[in-house]
Enzyme design. Structure first.
Site, mmCIF file in Angstrom:
data_model
loop_
_atom_site.group_PDB
_atom_site.id
_atom_site.type_symbol
_atom_site.label_atom_id
_atom_site.label_comp_id
_atom_site.label_asym_id
_atom_site.label_seq_id
_atom_site.Cartn_x
_atom_site.Cartn_y
_atom_site.Cartn_z
ATOM 1 N N GLU A 26 0.827 -1.215 0.000
ATOM 2 C CA GLU A 26 0.000 0.000 0.000
ATOM 3 C C GLU A 26 0.863 1.269 0.000
ATOM 4 O OE1 GLU A 26 -2.140 1.710 -1.290
ATOM 5 O OE2 GLU A 26 -3.907 0.759 -0.412
ATOM 6 N N ASP A 32 -7.068 0.169 -3.666
ATOM 7 C CA ASP A 32 -8.142 1.176 -3.741
ATOM 8 C C ASP A 32 -8.936 1.022 -5.046
ATOM 9 O OD1 ASP A 32 -6.330 1.977 -5.628
ATOM 10 O OD2 ASP A 32 -5.962 3.960 -4.778
#
Ligand code: AHR
Ligand code: AHR
Length: 517
Positions: free
Chosen positions: A239, A315
């Site tokens: 991430e 995302d």
């Protein structure tokens, strides 16, 4: 022979002996119990290593020796019906023929990739997330044909915009819990968009911060980390960072990989993670990184959320391309030895891009398509590297290898109708012949229905009586035709210059030749 090779050979011999015994026992008693399965799958190996699979996904084969359930579900365009595609037998390969007959005359997408682990962690269409757009497209079910152990199967072809996810999982690592994962991918299908991932991601489809993901990434994006050469690289998506090693950007130990079939591994435990990879057709694994968490805030301890993604970023960033054949996630940090045994199992499965049938216009074959009009009998359908248009060009044995590649095509089952055909460039994988304003171009699949239609042609006897003609699936009066050395879909008479009836029959008839490359 090295000691490692010797040990592997011994292990293989013992496994074969064990399999023969199990088989003999089955014959003697007339039964075969699942616990005596003659074949071992990757998840049996992880189980034996004390790090069991908690998700096991594959469109090509069973990942447990005893698995006899569905691998994936397809949905067809003609009537919206769905069908589960299973295995040929317990522990066996996918029943691709069942898909072929269900999808005959129409197109199919993959709607579910079932979890074989019994945890119910099925992958389905990814919803919208923090990045633009969604729900994501579903993979065309025929776009990644493959041969596994001599059996035809299909991979999960991720065009940009395509993605799968499970946000309600069971047994997947969260927080800083240890886990492992591997995936077998097409090493020649990738791009520089974010992010072709398989693994652990956010439960709410948004970027919730550093350390909230732990997934295998494959591609050549350089926005975060990267390794040597021009890519593609196997990295770990943790991430807000694709990590190729200890540093946040360049790491010299992460090489570009160029295997047609690639085994990619990422695993993580408290302040420890690793990247490993190898050729999924032969040989062992190399370790590209093994050590402490990235030297940046937020990654130690990790904050894994335990969702599973395929083909997208955490995302739901979906600019990425790739092809997935099989992969698993484990509970616990697998040992290198366990992963090495999994790699031996993968190489023994027999992934191959060899055509599974002989006919030249059969999906998987490579061909060159030669014009038949008297002007042009040395000319072949080529794509032009300068402007991505398609036309005809003279090609012969002394032509450059680039031109020979431009004149060679991989036959695919038609994207909009699996009884028809789509032509993929042999030297630009992932790029297909499609018409637009009736002119032919080489373009990447955008995953949409319009592209699928524009890229699908139904073959039949040549309009002139020679060779083959290729009819546009969405404009059935129009056929692939050369006109002024440019390629069109054209009708026999019509409003466009290229619809001229003059030599239309010859211009729209083609010989299927051996591929130039
Ligand atoms: O870490 C790289 C990407 O950054 C993630 O996949 C995505 O969630 C974010 O945009
Ligand atoms: O090539 C004819 C049409 O032109 C295609 O179907 C469409 O994509 C474009 O508008």
């Amino acid at each position: 022979m090295t000691t490692g090779q010797w040990v592997r050979r011994l292990r293989r011999t013992l496994m074969t002996a064990g399999a023969t015994l199990a088989l003999a026992a089955g014959v003697l008693t007339g039964t075969a119990t699942p616990s005596q399965a003659a074949v071992q799958g990757p998840c049996d190996i992880y189980q034996g290593g004390g790090t069991p699979c908690v998700a096991a996904h594959s469109s090509t084969r069973a990942l447990y020796g005893s698995y006899n359930g569905p691998l994936y579900q397809v949905k067809r365009a003609s009537d919206g019906a769905t069908k589960d595609i299973g295995v040929l037998g317990a522990g066996g390969y996918a029943n691709a023929a069942a898909q072929d007959s269900f999808c005959a005359g129409t197109s199919c997408v993959i709607t579910v990739i079932y979890d074989q682990s019994g945890k119910g962690n099925n992958l389905t269409q990814a919803p919208a997330g923090g990045a633009a757009g969604g729900p994501d497209n579903l993979a065309n079910a025929v776009e990644a044909p493959v041969s596994v152990g001599g059996h035809k199967a299909y991979g999960v072809y991720i065009a940009p915009g395509t993605g799968y996810r499970d946000d309600h999982t069971n047994g997947i690592a969260t927080g800083d819990q240890p886990e492992g994962m591997y995936a077998v991918l097409d090493g020649t299908h990738y791009d520089g968009g974010c992010c072709f991932d398989y693994g652990n991601a956010e439960a709410n489809d948004h970027d919730t911060g550093n350390g909230h993901m732990e997934a295998i990434y494959f591609g050549d994006i350089k926005a975060w980390g990267y390794g040597t050469g021009n890519g593609p690289w196997v990295m770990a998506d943790q991430e807000n960072g694709l990590f190729s090693g200890a540093g946040t950007q360049f790491n010299a130990n992460d090489p570009s990989v160029n295997d047609r079939f690639l085994t990619a591994i990422v695993k993580g435990a408290p302040n420890q993670w690793a990247i490993r990879a190898g050729d999924a057709q032969s040989g062992g694994l190399s370790t590209y990184y093994s050590g402490a968490r990235p030297n940046a805030a937020g990654y130690n301890p990790m904050h894994k959320e335990g969702s599973i993604i395929l083909g997208i970023g955490g995302d739901n960033s979906k600019g990425s391309a790739g092809t997935f054949y099989e992969g698993v996630m484990t509970s616990g940090y697998p040992s290198d030895a366990t992963e090495n045994a999994v790699q031996a199992n993968v190489t023994a499965a027999g992934y191959s891009s060899a055509s599974v049938a002989g006919n030249t216009l059969t999906p998987g074959s490579r061909v060159s398509l030669r014009a038949t009009t008297t002007c042009c009998t040395g000319d072949y359908i080529t794509h032009d590297d300068a402007d991505n248009k398609a036309g005809i060009t003279a090609v012969n044995s002394s032509s450059s290898s680039a031109l020979k590649g431009d004149a060679s095509w991989i036959v695919r089952a038609g994207l909009a109708n699996s009884s028809c055909l789509t032509f993929e460039s042999a030297n630009d994988p992932g790029q297909f012949l499609r018409h637009y304003n009736f002119e032919l171009y080489l373009s990447p699949d955008d995953g949409g229905a319009a592209f699928a239609q524009d890229a699908t042609f139904c073959s039949g006897a040549g309009n002139s009586g020679t060779g083959f003609s290729f009819q546009s699936v969405n404009y059935p009066t129009k056929y692939l035709r050369h006109y002024d050395y440019t390629l069109y879909v054209a009708s026999d008479g019509g409003s466009n210059a290229w619809d001229s009836s003059n030599s239309w029959k010859d211009d729209s008839s083609w010989l299927v030749d051996q591929p130039w490359s």
